[in-house]
Design a protein around this motif. Structure first.
Motif, mmCIF file in Angstrom:
data_model
loop_
_atom_site.group_PDB
_atom_site.id
_atom_site.type_symbol
_atom_site.label_atom_id
_atom_site.label_comp_id
_atom_site.label_asym_id
_atom_site.label_seq_id
_atom_site.Cartn_x
_atom_site.Cartn_y
_atom_site.Cartn_z
ATOM 1 N N CYS A 22 0.943 -1.344 -0.174
ATOM 2 C CA CYS A 22 0.064 -0.031 0.117
ATOM 3 C C CYS A 22 1.009 1.339 -0.269
ATOM 4 C CB CYS A 22 -0.879 0.124 1.249
ATOM 5 S SG CYS A 22 -2.105 1.381 1.390
ATOM 6 N N LYS A 23 1.126 1.725 -0.988
ATOM 7 C CA LYS A 23 1.980 2.851 -1.149
ATOM 8 C C LYS A 23 1.376 4.396 -0.709
ATOM 9 C CE LYS A 23 4.878 0.697 -4.652
ATOM 10 N NZ LYS A 23 5.513 1.011 -5.740
ATOM 11 N N ASP A 24 -0.027 4.230 -0.335
ATOM 12 C CA ASP A 24 -0.275 5.473 0.079
ATOM 13 C C ASP A 24 0.212 5.563 1.708
ATOM 14 O OD1 ASP A 24 -1.723 6.631 -1.960
ATOM 15 O OD2 ASP A 24 -3.415 5.168 -1.599
ATOM 16 N N CYS A 63 -8.859 3.552 -4.180
ATOM 17 C CA CYS A 63 -8.314 2.245 -3.681
ATOM 18 C C CYS A 63 -8.014 1.513 -5.078
ATOM 19 C CB CYS A 63 -9.627 1.590 -3.231
ATOM 20 S SG CYS A 63 -9.455 -0.196 -2.635
ATOM 21 N N TRP A 85 -2.148 -4.018 1.011
ATOM 22 C CA TRP A 85 -3.383 -4.318 0.482
ATOM 23 C C TRP A 85 -3.463 -6.066 0.695
ATOM 24 C CZ3 TRP A 85 -6.695 -0.821 0.184
ATOM 25 C CH2 TRP A 85 -6.312 0.373 -0.236
ATOM 26 N N VAL A 107 -6.690 -3.782 4.495
ATOM 27 C CA VAL A 107 -5.199 -3.111 4.948
ATOM 28 C C VAL A 107 -4.960 -3.515 6.097
ATOM 29 C CG1 VAL A 107 -5.191 -1.235 3.089
ATOM 30 C CG2 VAL A 107 -6.346 -0.706 5.347
ATOM 31 N N PRO A 111 -3.423 4.013 6.484
ATOM 32 C CA PRO A 111 -4.718 3.706 5.705
ATOM 33 C C PRO A 111 -5.844 3.228 6.569
ATOM 34 C CG PRO A 111 -3.191 2.081 5.496
ATOM 35 C CD PRO A 111 -2.417 2.813 6.330
ATOM 36 N N TRP A 163 2.584 -1.734 5.451
ATOM 37 C CA TRP A 163 0.985 -1.646 5.279
ATOM 38 C C TRP A 163 0.967 -2.365 3.770
ATOM 39 C CZ3 TRP A 163 -2.772 -0.684 8.607
ATOM 40 C CH2 TRP A 163 -2.236 -0.042 9.592
#
Length: 227
Positions: A29-31, A71, A215, A150, A38, A213
């Motif tokens: 999860c690159k956010d 997403c 997905w 996540v 997340p 983190w």
């Protein structure tokens, strides 16, 4: 609103999907980062968005804001699997391509559009091609996403590691060093698999020890959707 999206798997993981041993995959999860957490509890199916909470500190005690993010893969999406393949032969008169898939030693012949035939004709025959070469027209494995969440990488349990396809149908773990490994746990083997997919320069950020983190994408096999 669902989408049709590509997803890449190596040969071992394709084999696990075909065997019914792999029903979930984890992707970075690159956010998220040390200051950004997340949160899928804010998921909006219509907008395909979720939330990230921004903090001023790494302990996440001083929250600055909450932002909306897209997403990348959502429940209901259809994924076509990109895998390694080998072009065996091509017939120009009817735009037919015969392809060999090493994951399960399968040879498949199918028709493609003239444009796709032209693209494939630029690849050498009898040579293993990267999964990136494969498009929707050649994909033979389709997956429907049933759930997305996540979590931190190291939150994976032993049973969840098995669902990642680490154990074969005989109860063994495939190991890079030993053909069959009955010593390590599924979770330990998943750690090896995960680190093997991360560039060495990124291990500090995305490797197992960093517990980034991720997905968690659950899926089931499905038929190719109608065009």
């Amino acid at each position: 609103m669902s989408r049709v999206l590509p997803i890449l798997f190596n040969t071992d993981m394709v084999r696990a999907i075909l065997d019914g041993r792999k029903t979930v995959t984890r992707r970075i999860c690159k956010d998220a980062n040390e200051f950004t957490v997340p949160d899928m509890s804010f998921y909006d199916a219509e907008k395909r968005t979720y939330a990230v909470h921004n903090f001023a500190d790494k302990e996440h005690t001083d929250q600055l804001s909450t932002a909306e993010r897209t997403c990348p893969i959502c429940p209901g999406d259809i994924l076509y699997v990109r895998e390694c393949g080998i072009i065996q032969s091509m017939k120009n008169f009817d735009k037919t391509v015969k392809m060999y898939f090493p994951a399960d030693d399968t040879l498949i012949e199918f028709k493609v559009t003239p444009d796709e035939y032209g693209r494939l004709s630029r690849f050498p025959e009898d040579k293993k091609l990267s999964p990136y070469w494969l498009t929707k027209q050649e994909s033979r494995i389709w997956l429907k996403v049933t759930n997305v969440r996540v979590e931190r990488l190291q939150e994976i349990t032993e049973e969840q590691a098995k669902e990642e396809g680490t154990i074969d149908n005989r109860g063994f773990i495939h190991s890079p060093d030993n053909e069959y490994d009955s010593i390590h746990t599924a979770k330990e083997h998943f750690e090896q698999i995960w680190n093997s997919t991360i560039k060495k320069s990124d291990l500090d950020r995305y490797g197992w020890d960093a517990s980034p983190w991720v997905w968690v994408i659950e899926f089931e096999r499905c038929e190719k959707p109608a065009d």
